[in-house]
Design a protein around this motif. Structure first.
Motif, PDB file in Angstrom:
ATOM      1  N   UNK A 219       0.868  -1.174   0.000  1.00 49.66           N
ATOM      2  CA  UNK A 219       0.000   0.000   0.000  1.00 49.66           C
ATOM      3  C   UNK A 219       0.910   1.231   0.000  1.00 49.66           C
ATOM      4  N   UNK A 220       0.369   2.358  -0.484  1.00 50.20           N
ATOM      5  CA  UNK A 220       1.235   3.523  -0.677  1.00 50.20           C
ATOM      6  C   UNK A 220       0.497   4.810  -0.350  1.00 50.20           C
ATOM      7  N   UNK A 221       1.244   5.757   0.218  1.00 48.11           N
ATOM      8  CA  UNK A 221       0.783   7.133   0.368  1.00 48.11           C
ATOM      9  C   UNK A 221       1.655   7.977  -0.552  1.00 48.11           C
ATOM     10  N   UNK A 222       1.027   8.558  -1.589  1.00 45.47           N
ATOM     11  CA  UNK A 222       1.781   9.328  -2.570  1.00 45.47           C
ATOM     12  C   UNK A 222       1.912  10.786  -2.158  1.00 45.47           C
ATOM     13  N   UNK A 223       3.096  11.293  -2.317  1.00 46.75           N
ATOM     14  CA  UNK A 223       3.387  12.701  -2.060  1.00 46.75           C
ATOM     15  C   UNK A 223       2.483  13.576  -2.933  1.00 46.75           C
ATOM     16  N   UNK A 224       1.780  14.524  -2.312  1.00 46.02           N
ATOM     17  CA  UNK A 224       0.928  15.445  -3.053  1.00 46.02           C
ATOM     18  C   UNK A 224      -0.403  14.866  -3.473  1.00 46.02           C
ATOM     19  N   UNK A 225      -0.710  13.631  -3.032  1.00 52.58           N
ATOM     20  CA  UNK A 225      -1.954  12.981  -3.460  1.00 52.58           C
ATOM     21  C   UNK A 225      -2.688  12.366  -2.269  1.00 52.58           C
ATOM     22  N   UNK A 226      -2.033  11.477  -1.543  1.00 55.87           N
ATOM     23  CA  UNK A 226      -2.656  10.700  -0.488  1.00 55.87           C
ATOM     24  C   UNK A 226      -2.545   9.228  -0.817  1.00 55.87           C
ATOM     25  N   UNK A 227      -3.339   8.377  -0.152  1.00 59.39           N
ATOM     26  CA  UNK A 227      -3.280   6.959  -0.495  1.00 59.39           C
ATOM     27  C   UNK A 227      -3.896   6.758  -1.876  1.00 59.39           C
ATOM     28  N   UNK A 228      -3.242   5.957  -2.697  1.00 54.84           N
ATOM     29  CA  UNK A 228      -3.736   5.633  -4.025  1.00 54.84           C
ATOM     30  C   UNK A 228      -3.845   4.120  -4.164  1.00 54.84           C
ATOM     31  N   UNK A 229      -4.621   3.680  -5.148  1.00 56.45           N
ATOM     32  CA  UNK A 229      -4.802   2.246  -5.362  1.00 56.45           C
ATOM     33  C   UNK A 229      -3.567   1.589  -5.940  1.00 56.45           C
ATOM     34  N   UNK A 230      -2.661   2.398  -6.470  1.00 55.61           N
ATOM     35  CA  UNK A 230      -1.445   1.864  -7.063  1.00 55.61           C
ATOM     36  C   UNK A 230      -0.456   3.000  -7.260  1.00 55.61           C
ATOM     37  N   UNK A 231       0.818   2.653  -7.363  1.00 55.76           N
ATOM     38  CA  UNK A 231       1.872   3.623  -7.672  1.00 55.76           C
ATOM     39  C   UNK A 231       2.964   2.856  -8.393  1.00 55.76           C
ATOM     40  N   UNK A 232       3.156   3.142  -9.668  1.00 55.53           N
ATOM     41  CA  UNK A 232       4.090   2.359 -10.480  1.00 55.53           C
ATOM     42  C   UNK A 232       5.520   2.429  -9.981  1.00 55.53           C
ATOM     43  N   UNK A 233       6.011   3.641  -9.738  1.00 50.98           N
ATOM     44  CA  UNK A 233       7.381   3.753  -9.240  1.00 50.98           C
ATOM     45  C   UNK A 233       7.480   3.209  -7.819  1.00 50.98           C
ATOM     46  N   UNK A 234       6.392   3.308  -7.047  1.00 49.61           N
ATOM     47  CA  UNK A 234       6.383   2.735  -5.708  1.00 49.61           C
ATOM     48  C   UNK A 234       6.444   1.217  -5.736  1.00 49.61           C
TER      49      UNK A 234
END
Length: 288
Positions: A219-234
């Motif tokens: 699971x990921x919390x993206x900078x400038x966004x919040x939690x997202x369903x996916x993050x490719x670089x993450x």
């Protein structure tokens, strides 16, 4: 211009609003970008992507200097309007969008070079999706970093990983701990990275390696966004972290499960490649 034609797309649930501006004439500003990305009062998305030729914006000069074949630049903005270096899901959706708009011709098996603020990245088309070469990565294993988050009793060690943009990967004890984590509030990284970072929380699969392929869940919390369903670089950063921890016996291929689906990662020769789907959902016009 009174309205902005756009397309909504996603890569494993990581969703974007895309619009074409080949000549680089549309400057929306951070507030307008944030309004478009707003899920209640706008179109809604984890980010906004402008399709612009590299020759028509200042950041594109570096891309063309790096590789003259990088005709197209992915001008990616986070949901809060801030500029981001790179987006592994976004760049696949971006290429799918260029094809859909007739701005690019790319047959299955062919590769296109795309300019980003994080460098030029080759993207190869497959029958079921795209593979993006995210390039060399950096693992800062000598950094003393910890991460605090809601529902974590104590701060946990984090591994900083650079994949064109900054990440901190935190390995948790078990799946239950990952499921119970509250990512509505941004995790706190100690010490704070100068430009912030995406934070990934990861658990190993059971088993970790199956048929020579590593399996992890994230699971990921993206900078400038919040939690997202996916993050490719993450996803790539998480696979790199486990590859690093496992040492010489680590597999080069990884399957990473995120809330929005699965992505494939290949680590070879100091580079990382990400493979996954790219979907376009609907078209519309946003009133300016």
């Amino acid at each position: 211009m009174t309205s902005l034609p756009f397309t909504k797309g996603h890569g494993t649930g990581n969703d974007f609003v895309l619009f074409a501006d080949p000549e680089g004439r549309i400057e929306l500003g951070e507030e307008r970008i944030a309004a478009i990305a707003d899920r209640h009062f706008g179109v809604g998305g984890d980010g906004v992507i402008r399709a612009v030729r590299s020759a028509n914006l200042p950041e594109g000069d570096d891309a063309l200097a790096d590789d003259p074949a990088a005709e197209w630049f992915m001008d990616y903005r986070n949901a809060d309007g801030s500029a981001a270096e790179m987006c592994g899901n976004g760049i696949r959706v971006y290429v799918r969008y260029l094809l859909d708009q007739g701005l690019l011709r790319l047959e299955v098996g062919e590769t296109v070079k795309i300019g980003t603020r994080g460098g030029v990245h080759p993207v190869t088309r497959h029958a079921g999706g795209f593979t993006v070469d995210l390039g060399p990565f950096v693992v800062l294993d000598d950094a003393e970093v910890t991460v605090s988050a809601r529902d974590l009793a104590v701060a946990r060690p984090g591994l900083p990983v650079g994949v064109g943009n900054p990440h901190v990967v935190v390995v948790l004890d078990d799946a239950a701990e990952l499921d119970e984590l509250d990512l509505n509030e941004a995790p706190v990284v100690h010490p704070r990275p100068p430009d912030g970072a995406n934070v990934e929380f990861v658990v190993p699969g059971d088993p970790l390696i199956e048929n020579g392929v590593g399996r992890i869940r994230m699971r990921v919390h993206e900078r400038g966004v919040g939690e997202t369903l996916s993050c490719g670089t993450g996803v790539a950063a998480s696979a790199i972290a486990f590859h690093h921890y496992a040492g010489d016996q680590a597999p080069d291929r990884w399957t990473v499960e995120v809330p929005g689906g699965e992505l494939e990662v290949l680590i070879e020769d100091g580079r990382v490649l990400l493979t996954g789907p790219a979907e376009l959902v609907f078209d519309g016009d946003y009133e300016l």
